[in-house]
Scaffold this active site. Structure first.
Site, mmCIF file in Angstrom:
data_model
loop_
_atom_site.group_PDB
_atom_site.id
_atom_site.type_symbol
_atom_site.label_atom_id
_atom_site.label_comp_id
_atom_site.label_asym_id
_atom_site.label_seq_id
_atom_site.Cartn_x
_atom_site.Cartn_y
_atom_site.Cartn_z
ATOM 1 N N HIS A 1 22.256 61.774 -2.710
ATOM 2 C CA HIS A 1 22.555 61.877 -4.139
ATOM 3 C C HIS A 1 23.787 61.082 -4.555
ATOM 4 O O HIS A 1 24.086 61.016 -5.750
ATOM 5 C CB HIS A 1 22.736 63.351 -4.525
ATOM 6 N N ASP B 1 29.071 55.805 -9.240
ATOM 7 C CA ASP B 1 28.376 57.089 -9.299
ATOM 8 C C ASP B 1 26.945 56.907 -8.822
ATOM 9 O O ASP B 1 26.296 55.904 -9.162
ATOM 10 C CB ASP B 1 28.367 57.635 -10.738
#
Length: 738
Positions: A164, A371
């Site tokens: 993730h 991110d």
């Protein structure tokens, strides 16, 4: 019955203890939402840490009992494990490295050892519940070693892994002292997923350059198995956020907050406290905006919510102090009695409050330095029911690949952020609605449920693909069946590939001269009057004549250009031209110039570019370039490109080992046929074999062969056993060794 086991560092539940009583509340994260409908079905299970250190056995048993009814099972960690595994290696070694802040990473052996031990603890807990046919889906960077640990114990299980957070480029990832172990851990999965194609590409590059496994269209062949690497952008529960945004409670909160803020323009900024989020840079950009556009004084407010995170870690303490100072300085510089330019909250807030902030904000400022995905920007878009609002989004967030209607900025370009704020605040409403509608359509389609379904479907596809091309190991039972067939046959054809099946590949081709044991084995096989032994090779006929010409066997050289039957000389099956070689040689020489350690081998009707002695990674990179280059040239010619074992060969199209072996099949009677090969070029041999033939490949990579053995050593043992068993010199119940 097969079940799904989800594994993550944390369970989708918050466990707290107050006045000696344990309380449980569900997590609100995207992963918990997306997988909620799956793990609660039937016997499915979610395994992870409950988020609290519990050492008392009776309390542990109570937690197990309490959450089991919701299909969850806890992994209990000690204080030291939380400190060294989670706070230490996961968040002070992996997190900064994977987010390109390697200057903050620490490399301590004791943290690594705890990371290994905790991954093993998770593995042990999973094994208490898992069956061989279960599907296990492992999540995120805290558990990178877990897939291979599970694979060792459950070789037939279906294992998926999803990361993730970003996966860094090879140049950054290679800084980790335990880089190979981490990659090998992830390679235990059948499907490795990332949010973006870039992350996938970086992972494939690191695997190639650090371990030496090449990748074709995302497939990695480890030699014993194949796996797929792919990208799956994670969505949000769109309906949930839009419904909350339409609720009466949120509408009331929005009205209240608008009055409290008091300005017509509101910019929202929501982040967890982390250096990867670019919070100080965002504040500096807002300060410059106020300096550059004084007409917005008293008319715009930055509502900044920072969620506490790892407060005890020194870097985060320093970051908190920096943010506090910047907010104080900017407010002190620009505020007046009626207006504070920044409304700053350092706390966690419930979804309804966040939704009210999303609704009232004209602009969302989401500018992380790096991110994996970033779901805040997606939540903002889903909450804009009137489709008025502008999203300013960092190019370094995974979500930027989907939300191209946002104003995309480089978070390091402070001037660009300032101009994006001005553009967002002055954008006409009709233009806002067009961009917002496009982004909402994307998020509706690619929501969290779509993400889960897509990953699980792809995992099922990978497993089916593996099974369809999987060979069975030639075990004792199969060998006995083959041996019986061999003994009963009065005529036998035995096709043996030389390199990779009878002998290991060597750094220099001429070093692969047969040893005495191999010569003795071939002599024993070919001495039997029932046997016709054919040794096949891509090597030049001169080499094969020198090495094996004195034996009573048949030889195929240069992929089938040259044939030699025992007791006779060499001949060609067809008339071939080699006028193409001069042009191709120039190309190969260019690649030799660019690739130290590579060299060209010239045969009568083919050319080979070898890269065994080239730096790992560089050779594979150049080989892929060369194969693409040669395939382009060969499109309209009678040439074929073979991507072999550390070599690229180009030859005439009509030459292949399958045609050569067909020559023997057509000429000689055969009640028993055995064919052994090792690489993609030998698939032509297997295709030419009759249906009842025994076809064996060395190595467990995809093949149309029926069986596999693990290397030339096992091939020799098997052939030796076949010879001896027929002469009754070998005990019938003996085990074959590798």
């Amino acid at each position: 019955m097969a079940k799904l086991i989800i594994v993550s560092n944390r369970l989708p539940v918050k466990l707290q203890e107050k006045d000696g009583k344990l309380t449980y509340s569900p997590s609100e994260g995207g992963l918990a939402t997306g997988l909620g409908s799956i793990y609660k079905k039937k016997d499915n299970l979610w395994i992870g840490w409950p988020g609290m250190v519990i050492e008392e056995v009776d309390k542990q048993e109570k937690v197990i009992e309490d959450i089991r009814k919701d299909n969850m099972y806890p992994v209990f960690l000690t204080e030291q494990e939380v400190k060294e595994f989670y706070e230490g290696f996961s968040n002070e070694t992996l997190w900064p490295t994977f987010h390109y802040f390697s200057q903050y990473a620490i490399y301590e052996q004791n943290l690594w050892e705890t990371y290994v031990e905790v991954n093993q603890k998770y593995c042990d807990e999973i094994l208490k519940h898992a069956s061989p046919n279960d599907t296990i889906w492992v999540h995120d960077y805290q558990l990178l070693l877990l897939p291979s640990m599970l694979r060792e114990k459950l070789p037939d299980a279906t294992i998926g892994f999803f990361q993730h957070i970003p996966f860094p480029s090879y140049e950054v990832f290679r800084l980790l002292p335990w880089r190979k172990e981490l990659l090998e851990g992830m390679l235990g999965a059948d499907l490795v997923g990332f949010h973006t194609y870039d992350d996938m590409r970086h992972f494939l590059s690191s695997v190639n350059r650090l371990i030496g496994y090449g990748g074709m269209h995302g497939w990695i062949n480890t030699g014993s198995r194949s796996l797929l690497v792919d990208s799956f952008p994670m969505g949000i529960d769109y309906e949930k956020y839009s419904e909350v945004a339409a609720s009466a409670e949120v509408l009331k909160l929005e009205e209240q907050y608008r009055k409290n803020v008091g300005t017509e323009n509101i910019i929202i900024s929501i982040d967890r406290l982390d250096y990867s989020k670019g919070i100080p840079q965002r504040l500096q950009a807002f300060e410059l905006f106020l300096e550059r556009y004084p007409e917005f004084h008293g008319k715009v407010t930055l509502v900044m919510l920072v969620v506490p995170s790892r407060d005890a870690v020194e870097k985060y303490k320093e970051l908190k102090e920096e943010v506090d100072e910047l907010v104080g300085r900017i407010n002190g510089k620009y505020s007046d009695i009626n207006w504070n330019p920044i409304q700053y909250f350092y706390r966690s807030l419930p979804l309804e409050v966040l939704s009210a902030f999303y609704r009232m904000a004209n602009v969302a400022l989401v500018t992380p330095m790096r991110d994996g995905m970033n779901l805040v920007c997606k939540e903002y878009v889903a909450s804009k029911l009137d489709q008025k609002g502008v999203l300013i989004l960092s190019e370094m967030a995974g979500a930027s690949k989907e939300l191209s209607d946002a104003l995309l900025i480089n978070p390091n370009d402070i001037n660009k952020i300032v101009e994006a704020m001005y553009e967002a605040l002055t954008m006409p409403e009709e233009e806002q609605k067009v961009h917002m509608a496009n982004m909402q359509d994307t998020l509706k389609r690619y929501n969290i449920h779509h993400w889960v379904s897509l990953f699980m479907d792809r995992l099922s596809y990978v497993k089916i693909k593996q099974m369809s091309l999987e060979t069975s190991y030639l075990d004792d039972a199969t060998f006995q069946e083959m041996s019986d067939s061999y003994e009963l046959a009065s005529s036998r054809l035995i096709f043996l590939e030389y390199d990779g099946a009878l002998t290991n590949y060597k750094a220099k081709p001429l070093m692969a001269r047969p040893d005495e044991d191999l010569l003795e084995l071939l002599e024993s096989l070919s001495a039997n009057p029932k046997n016709r032994v054919v040794v096949i090779s891509s090597r030049e006929k001169a080499n094969m004549e020198d090495w094996l010409g004195h034996l009573s066997l048949d030889i195929v050289a240069e992929h089938g250009v040259w044939l030699k039957q025992r007791g006779s000389g060499w001949k060609t099956m067809m008339s071939l031209m080699d006028d193409w070689k001069s042009d191709i040689r120039l190309i190969l020489e260019l690649y030799v110039d660019r690739t130290p350690g590579s060299f060209i081998e010239e045969k009568e009707y083919s050319l080979v570019w070898h890269y065994r002695r080239v730096e790992t990674g560089l050779g594979e990179l150049r080989a892929r370039e060369l194969v693409n280059h040669l395939n382009f040239l060969a499109t309209n010619s009678n040439l074929q490109v073979l991507d072999g074992q550390m070599a690229v060969e180009i030859k005439a199209q009509e030459v292949n080992k399958g045609k050569a072996t067909s020559h023997w099949l057509n000429m000689y009677p055969h009640e028993f046929v055995l064919a052994i090969g090792d690489d993609w070029g030998d698939e032509e041999i297997f295709k030419a074999m009759p249906r009842n033939a025994y076809t064996i490949k060395t190595g467990n990579s995809y093949s149309i062969a029926k069986y596999h053995l693990d290397g030339p050593g096992e091939v020799r043992d098997m052939l030796t056993r076949l010879v001896k068993q027929e002469t009754k010199e070998f005990p019938p119940n003996a085990k074959m060794t590798g």
